[in-house]
Design a protein around this motif. Structure first.
Motif, PDB file in Angstrom:
ATOM      1  N   TYR A  41       0.840  -1.197   0.000  1.00 55.16           N
ATOM      2  CA  TYR A  41       0.000   0.000   0.000  1.00 55.16           C
ATOM      3  C   TYR A  41       0.878   1.251   0.000  1.00 55.16           C
ATOM      4  O   TYR A  41       0.652   2.179  -0.781  1.00 55.16           O
ATOM      5  CB  TYR A  41      -0.933  -0.005   1.214  1.00 55.16           C
ATOM      6  CG  TYR A  41      -1.817   1.212   1.303  1.00 55.16           C
ATOM      7  CD1 TYR A  41      -2.988   1.307   0.566  1.00 55.16           C
ATOM      8  CD2 TYR A  41      -1.480   2.270   2.134  1.00 55.16           C
ATOM      9  CE1 TYR A  41      -3.801   2.424   0.646  1.00 55.16           C
ATOM     10  CE2 TYR A  41      -2.281   3.394   2.226  1.00 55.16           C
ATOM     11  CZ  TYR A  41      -3.442   3.460   1.479  1.00 55.16           C
ATOM     12  OH  TYR A  41      -4.240   4.575   1.561  1.00 55.16           O
ATOM     13  N   VAL A  42       1.890   1.260   0.871  1.00 56.38           N
ATOM     14  CA  VAL A  42       2.809   2.404   0.938  1.00 56.38           C
ATOM     15  C   VAL A  42       3.506   2.590  -0.404  1.00 56.38           C
ATOM     16  O   VAL A  42       3.626   3.717  -0.900  1.00 56.38           O
ATOM     17  CB  VAL A  42       3.828   2.235   2.093  1.00 56.38           C
ATOM     18  CG1 VAL A  42       4.915   3.301   2.026  1.00 56.38           C
ATOM     19  CG2 VAL A  42       3.120   2.275   3.442  1.00 56.38           C
ATOM     20  N   GLY A  43       3.945   1.506  -1.018  1.00 53.51           N
ATOM     21  CA  GLY A  43       4.569   1.598  -2.337  1.00 53.51           C
ATOM     22  C   GLY A  43       3.627   2.185  -3.370  1.00 53.51           C
ATOM     23  O   GLY A  43       4.023   3.026  -4.184  1.00 53.51           O
ATOM     24  N   GLY A  44       2.373   1.760  -3.346  1.00 51.75           N
ATOM     25  CA  GLY A  44       1.370   2.287  -4.266  1.00 51.75           C
ATOM     26  C   GLY A  44       1.102   3.769  -4.052  1.00 51.75           C
ATOM     27  O   GLY A  44       0.927   4.530  -5.007  1.00 51.75           O
ATOM     28  N   VAL A  45       1.087   4.178  -2.788  1.00 52.70           N
ATOM     29  CA  VAL A  45       0.907   5.599  -2.466  1.00 52.70           C
ATOM     30  C   VAL A  45       2.083   6.400  -3.014  1.00 52.70           C
ATOM     31  O   VAL A  45       1.897   7.439  -3.654  1.00 52.70           O
ATOM     32  CB  VAL A  45       0.770   5.804  -0.934  1.00 52.70           C
ATOM     33  CG1 VAL A  45       0.910   7.277  -0.559  1.00 52.70           C
ATOM     34  CG2 VAL A  45      -0.554   5.243  -0.437  1.00 52.70           C
ATOM     35  N   GLU A  46       3.298   5.918  -2.796  1.00 58.31           N
ATOM     36  CA  GLU A  46       4.477   6.642  -3.262  1.00 58.31           C
ATOM     37  C   GLU A  46       4.542   6.738  -4.785  1.00 58.31           C
ATOM     38  O   GLU A  46       5.098   7.690  -5.314  1.00 58.31           O
ATOM     39  CB  GLU A  46       5.747   5.990  -2.720  1.00 58.31           C
ATOM     40  CG  GLU A  46       5.952   6.224  -1.241  1.00 58.31           C
ATOM     41  CD  GLU A  46       7.296   5.745  -0.740  1.00 58.31           C
ATOM     42  OE1 GLU A  46       8.082   5.154  -1.521  1.00 58.31           O
ATOM     43  OE2 GLU A  46       7.574   5.960   0.451  1.00 58.31           O
TER      44      GLU A  46
END
Length: 81
Positions: A41-46
């Protein structure tokens, strides 16, 4: 308006989060652990692929020890930055 219409803004927010995470010396996994979110999720946000909810924005800001407004500085709807 659709999420695609805000793609540039989501990418700008993601870049700002990535920058603050790097300054804090955290990996994506470390940030995810610190704020109780999944690493993917964090990767997708970034990458600007995820539409970040307000509560998750607060979680990320807290984990990065910044004000939520610091993550939004310079981003204007429709401006792409």
């Amino acid at each position: 308006m659709t999420r695609a219409e805000f793609s540039a803004e989501l990418q700008a927010l993601g870049a700002k989060i990535r920058e603050k995470r790097s300054v804090a010396g955290l990996s994506q996994e470390g940030l995810a652990d610190a704020c109780g979110l999944d690493r993917t999720y964090v990767g997708g946000v970034e990458r600007g692929e995820r539409n970040l909810g307000f509560v998750n924005l607060l979680r990320i800001a807290k984990a990065l020890e910044v004000d939520p407004s610091d993550l939004l500085t310079g981003i204007r709807a429709g401006s792409g930055e």
